[in-house]
Design an enzyme around this catalytic site. Sequence first.
Site, PDB file in Angstrom:
ATOM      1  N   ARG A 213       0.987  -1.277   0.071  1.00  0.00           N
ATOM      2  CA  ARG A 213       0.094  -0.028   0.142  1.00  0.00           C
ATOM      3  C   ARG A 213       1.017   1.129  -0.065  1.00  0.00           C
ATOM      4  O   ARG A 213       1.697   1.186   0.688  1.00  0.00           O
ATOM      5  CB  ARG A 213      -0.818   0.161   1.286  1.00  0.00           C
ATOM      6  N   LEU A 214       0.502   2.130  -0.828  1.00  0.00           N
ATOM      7  CA  LEU A 214       1.203   3.442  -0.864  1.00  0.00           C
ATOM      8  C   LEU A 214       0.317   4.350  -0.198  1.00  0.00           C
ATOM      9  O   LEU A 214      -0.850   4.847  -0.691  1.00  0.00           O
ATOM     10  CB  LEU A 214       1.678   4.036  -2.255  1.00  0.00           C
ATOM     11  N   ALA A 217       0.087  10.788   3.594  1.00  0.00           N
ATOM     12  CA  ALA A 217       0.077  11.213   4.959  1.00  0.00           C
ATOM     13  C   ALA A 217      -1.458  12.059   5.025  1.00  0.00           C
ATOM     14  O   ALA A 217      -1.601  12.926   4.152  1.00  0.00           O
ATOM     15  CB  ALA A 217       1.164  12.276   5.217  1.00  0.00           C
ATOM     16  N   CYS A 218      -2.002  11.880   6.003  1.00  0.00           N
ATOM     17  CA  CYS A 218      -3.386  12.580   6.231  1.00  0.00           C
ATOM     18  C   CYS A 218      -3.522  12.718   7.666  1.00  0.00           C
ATOM     19  O   CYS A 218      -4.059  12.097   8.121  1.00  0.00           O
ATOM     20  CB  CYS A 218      -4.607  11.820   5.405  1.00  0.00           C
ATOM     21  N   CYS A 231      -9.172   8.154   4.513  1.00  0.00           N
ATOM     22  CA  CYS A 231      -7.853   7.743   4.700  1.00  0.00           C
ATOM     23  C   CYS A 231      -7.602   6.851   6.161  1.00  0.00           C
ATOM     24  O   CYS A 231      -6.665   5.913   5.925  1.00  0.00           O
ATOM     25  CB  CYS A 231      -6.811   8.989   4.816  1.00  0.00           C
ATOM     26  N   GLY A 257      -1.939  16.165   2.240  1.00  0.00           N
ATOM     27  CA  GLY A 257      -2.758  16.782   0.923  1.00  0.00           C
ATOM     28  C   GLY A 257      -2.482  16.589  -0.266  1.00  0.00           C
ATOM     29  O   GLY A 257      -2.634  17.762  -1.210  1.00  0.00           O
ATOM     30  N   ASP A 290      -3.411  17.051  -7.955  1.00  0.00           N
ATOM     31  CA  ASP A 290      -2.767  16.093  -7.441  1.00  0.00           C
ATOM     32  C   ASP A 290      -1.230  16.644  -7.569  1.00  0.00           C
ATOM     33  O   ASP A 290      -0.693  16.510  -8.551  1.00  0.00           O
ATOM     34  CB  ASP A 290      -2.984  14.717  -7.832  1.00  0.00           C
ATOM     35  N   ARG A 292       1.327  15.300  -5.930  1.00  0.00           N
ATOM     36  CA  ARG A 292       2.587  14.101  -5.293  1.00  0.00           C
ATOM     37  C   ARG A 292       3.600  13.910  -6.407  1.00  0.00           C
ATOM     38  O   ARG A 292       3.180  13.622  -7.565  1.00  0.00           O
ATOM     39  CB  ARG A 292       1.618  13.015  -4.972  1.00  0.00           C
TER      40      ARG A 292
HETATM   41  N1  LIG Z   1      -5.592  18.732  -1.395  1.00  0.00           N
HETATM   42  C1  LIG Z   1      -6.483  18.029  -0.757  1.00  0.00           C
HETATM   43  N2  LIG Z   1      -5.976  16.798  -0.464  1.00  0.00           N
HETATM   44  C2  LIG Z   1      -6.648  15.996   0.485  1.00  0.00           C
HETATM   45  C3  LIG Z   1      -8.249  16.224   0.447  1.00  0.00           C
HETATM   46  N3  LIG Z   1      -8.539  15.134   1.004  1.00  0.00           N
HETATM   47  C4  LIG Z   1      -7.922  14.289   1.456  1.00  0.00           C
HETATM   48  N4  LIG Z   1      -6.529  14.908   1.051  1.00  0.00           N
HETATM   49  C5  LIG Z   1      -5.115  14.007   0.798  1.00  0.00           C
HETATM   50  O1  LIG Z   1      -5.302  13.061  -0.112  1.00  0.00           O
HETATM   51  C6  LIG Z   1      -4.420  12.194   0.075  1.00  0.00           C
HETATM   52  C7  LIG Z   1      -4.897  10.864  -0.187  1.00  0.00           C
HETATM   53  O2  LIG Z   1      -5.215  10.752  -1.344  1.00  0.00           O
HETATM   54  P1  LIG Z   1      -6.436   9.621  -1.960  1.00  0.00           P
HETATM   55  O3  LIG Z   1      -6.832  10.483  -3.409  1.00  0.00           O
HETATM   56  O4  LIG Z   1      -7.601   9.552  -0.914  1.00  0.00           O
HETATM   57  O5  LIG Z   1      -6.101   8.242  -2.153  1.00  0.00           O
HETATM   58  P2  LIG Z   1      -4.876   7.861  -3.282  1.00  0.00           P
HETATM   59  O6  LIG Z   1      -4.109   7.635  -2.273  1.00  0.00           O
HETATM   60  O7  LIG Z   1      -4.585   8.636  -4.384  1.00  0.00           O
HETATM   61  O8  LIG Z   1      -5.748   6.614  -3.787  1.00  0.00           O
HETATM   62  P3  LIG Z   1      -6.197   5.092  -2.977  1.00  0.00           P
HETATM   63  O9  LIG Z   1      -4.914   4.428  -3.128  1.00  0.00           O
HETATM   64  O10 LIG Z   1      -7.287   4.523  -3.591  1.00  0.00           O
HETATM   65  O11 LIG Z   1      -6.340   5.813  -1.442  1.00  0.00           O
HETATM   66  C8  LIG Z   1      -3.654  12.188   1.484  1.00  0.00           C
HETATM   67  O12 LIG Z   1      -2.522  12.959   1.251  1.00  0.00           O
HETATM   68  C9  LIG Z   1      -4.797  13.143   1.908  1.00  0.00           C
HETATM   69  O13 LIG Z   1      -4.115  14.243   2.832  1.00  0.00           O
HETATM   70  C10 LIG Z   1      -8.728  17.330   0.069  1.00  0.00           C
HETATM   71  O14 LIG Z   1      -9.758  17.747  -0.021  1.00  0.00           O
HETATM   72  N5  LIG Z   1      -7.679  18.287  -0.714  1.00  0.00           N
HETATM   73 ZN   LIG Z   2      -7.524  11.912   4.522  1.00  0.00          ZN
END
Ligand SMILES: Nc1nc2c(ncn2[C@@H]2O[C@H](COP(=O)(O)OP(=O)(O)OP(=O)(O)O)[C@@H](O)[C@H]2O)c(=O)[nH]1
Ligand SMILES: [Zn+2]
Length: 358
Positions: A213-214, A217-218, A231, A257, A290, A292
């Site tokens: 799992r990647l 941080a949240c 999360c 975020g 995004d 990241r």
């Molecule tokens: N900018 C922003 N970041 C968010 C928000 N809600 C959650 N996050 C961030 O989104 C990230 C998690 O990403 P997700 O899109 O839920 O999941 P993913 O990692 O892309 O995909 P999964 O593997 O399916 O969970 C974490 O870093 C959270 O802090 C938001 O409303 N705005």
């Molecule tokens: Zn989150």
Amino acid sequence: MNGDFTLGPSPAERLNRARADMRMGLPVLISDHLVAAVETLSPERLAALRALGPLTLCLTARRAGTLKARVYDADVARIRMPDDADLLWLRALADPADDLRVPMKGPLEALRGGDADLARAGIRLAKSAQLLPAALMVAAPDPAPDGLTRVAAREALEAADIPQAFTPVSAARVPMRAAEAGRLHIFRPDDGAEEHYAIEIGQRDRSKPVLARLHSACFTGDVLGSLKCDCGPQLDAALTLMGHEGAGILLYLNQEGRGIGLANKMRAYSLQDQGFDTVEANHRLGFEDDERDFRIGAALLRKLGFSRVRLLTNNPAKVAMLEANGIAVTERVPLKVGMSRHNEAYLATKAAKSGHIL
Ligand SMILES: Nc1nc2c(ncn2[C@@H]2O[C@H](COP(=O)(O)OP(=O)(O)OP(=O)(O)O)[C@@H](O)[C@H]2O)c(=O)[nH]1
Ligand SMILES: [Zn+2]
């Protein structure tokens, strides 16, 4: 390490200094211009920069789009700062908090021609310092002031293309509720940026792909149990599945975020309270949906000796990124937990706009 920099800073180290300077509100020298982040600029420093000549405000095309400012350089906009404009003017353009209350911020005079890479580099640095993506720029006097960090625009722009190298710093056993056989590894990037963590569970069986799992941080979801996202439950469920299977690897990537940092995420949450969805909120702040760097996960998996994974995710972009960076994803394992009435709209937006599988 390059021999020329045995004692003095390398380009990557100077970039990291520049990030720290921007966070403190100090201007940095990008090529032959002084550049400061709007968010941390003090009135005194603004006055000192103004004394040097005409000032230019650099914004992303995303932010300029919300402000209805002209964009001549694809991803960045350069706006002339009027002589009578003050710090409040700058902040109102950088920060969308009051956009709805004060919608008209113009007229804004957008500049064209010249070198847009300086503006691009300033914004890149402000983003990497997790500040609002807005920078104020002025031509530096000759000779340039002493003591300021100096980077080349090209270095700041190319830094994003260079994959980071990580050094394992320390590791120890951490028995967890989900799995007693847990081990936490700390990795430090060679350029002095944020550390990332790997939680390894159980005994490795190299004959089959590992459950992986990647996790980004949240703080709100992982620590506070916020119901606005999924999360926290995803983190718990991933560790529990790995515990049941007796093996797994969870990367905890400090990309809060989606890479904009917690302060900006709370700005995005405020905009969501004004009615914008998660993607629109990022755009109004001047970010992409995004931000990241997905290569970090692949680099850490490789460093830990994993080359084939069964990836727990609902995000096909993560699968594609790992594959593109040399990690075989033999299976995508869905991770659908933690839905609530508070995050229904958030998850629907991610499915509609960010390609997530609901
Ligand atoms: N900018 C922003 N970041 C968010 C928000 N809600 C959650 N996050 C961030 O989104 C990230 C998690 O990403 P997700 O899109 O839920 O999941 P993913 O990692 O892309 O995909 P999964 O593997 O399916 O969970 C974490 O870093 C959270 O802090 C938001 O409303 N705005
Ligand atoms: Zn989150």
